[in-house]
Design an enzyme around this catalytic site. Sequence first.
Site, PDB file in Angstrom:
ATOM      1  N   CYS A   1       0.784  -1.226  -0.218  1.00 37.55           N
ATOM      2  CA  CYS A   1      -0.001  -0.029   0.140  1.00 37.55           C
ATOM      3  C   CYS A   1       0.925   1.292  -0.028  1.00 37.55           C
ATOM      4  O   CYS A   1       1.524   1.380   1.035  1.00 37.55           O
ATOM      5  CB  CYS A   1      -1.001   0.005   1.322  1.00 37.55           C
ATOM      6  SG  CYS A   1      -1.747   1.388   1.466  1.00 37.55           S
TER       7      CYS A   1
ATOM      8  N   CYS B   1      -0.168   3.773   2.732  1.00 35.31           N
ATOM      9  CA  CYS B   1       0.667   3.261   4.164  1.00 35.31           C
ATOM     10  C   CYS B   1       1.875   3.670   4.460  1.00 35.31           C
ATOM     11  O   CYS B   1       2.274   4.008   5.182  1.00 35.31           O
ATOM     12  CB  CYS B   1       0.412   1.799   4.191  1.00 35.31           C
ATOM     13  SG  CYS B   1      -1.357   1.207   3.856  1.00 35.31           S
TER      14      CYS B   1
END
Length: 104
Positions: A31, A34
């Site tokens: 991600c 993230c």
Amino acid sequence: MSKVTNVSINTKLDELLKGDQVIINFGAEWCGACKVLEPIFNKLSTQYPLVTFLKVEIDKINVHESTKSITSIPTIMLYQKGKKTKEIVSPNETQLRKILDSMK
């Protein structure tokens, strides 16, 4: 130095959620958002010593009660004494500081 605890076992997560003030960063290695949030989360962990900072890689943990509501990552959840009090998706540093300050 970061004070974030990586959690990969459900029983450990259950135990840690019982703390007075807990903030969890749910994410995944793949991600991009993230990865952007991680250094911010790590920095804040050193500035809020009374809050327990946890990181959970959703691909590395079995389905857990706390992960059932996650529809997007990164998702940040706040717990106080075992009860979820807030959930926010893809927060920025200002939003994180605001919710951490509200926990005082």
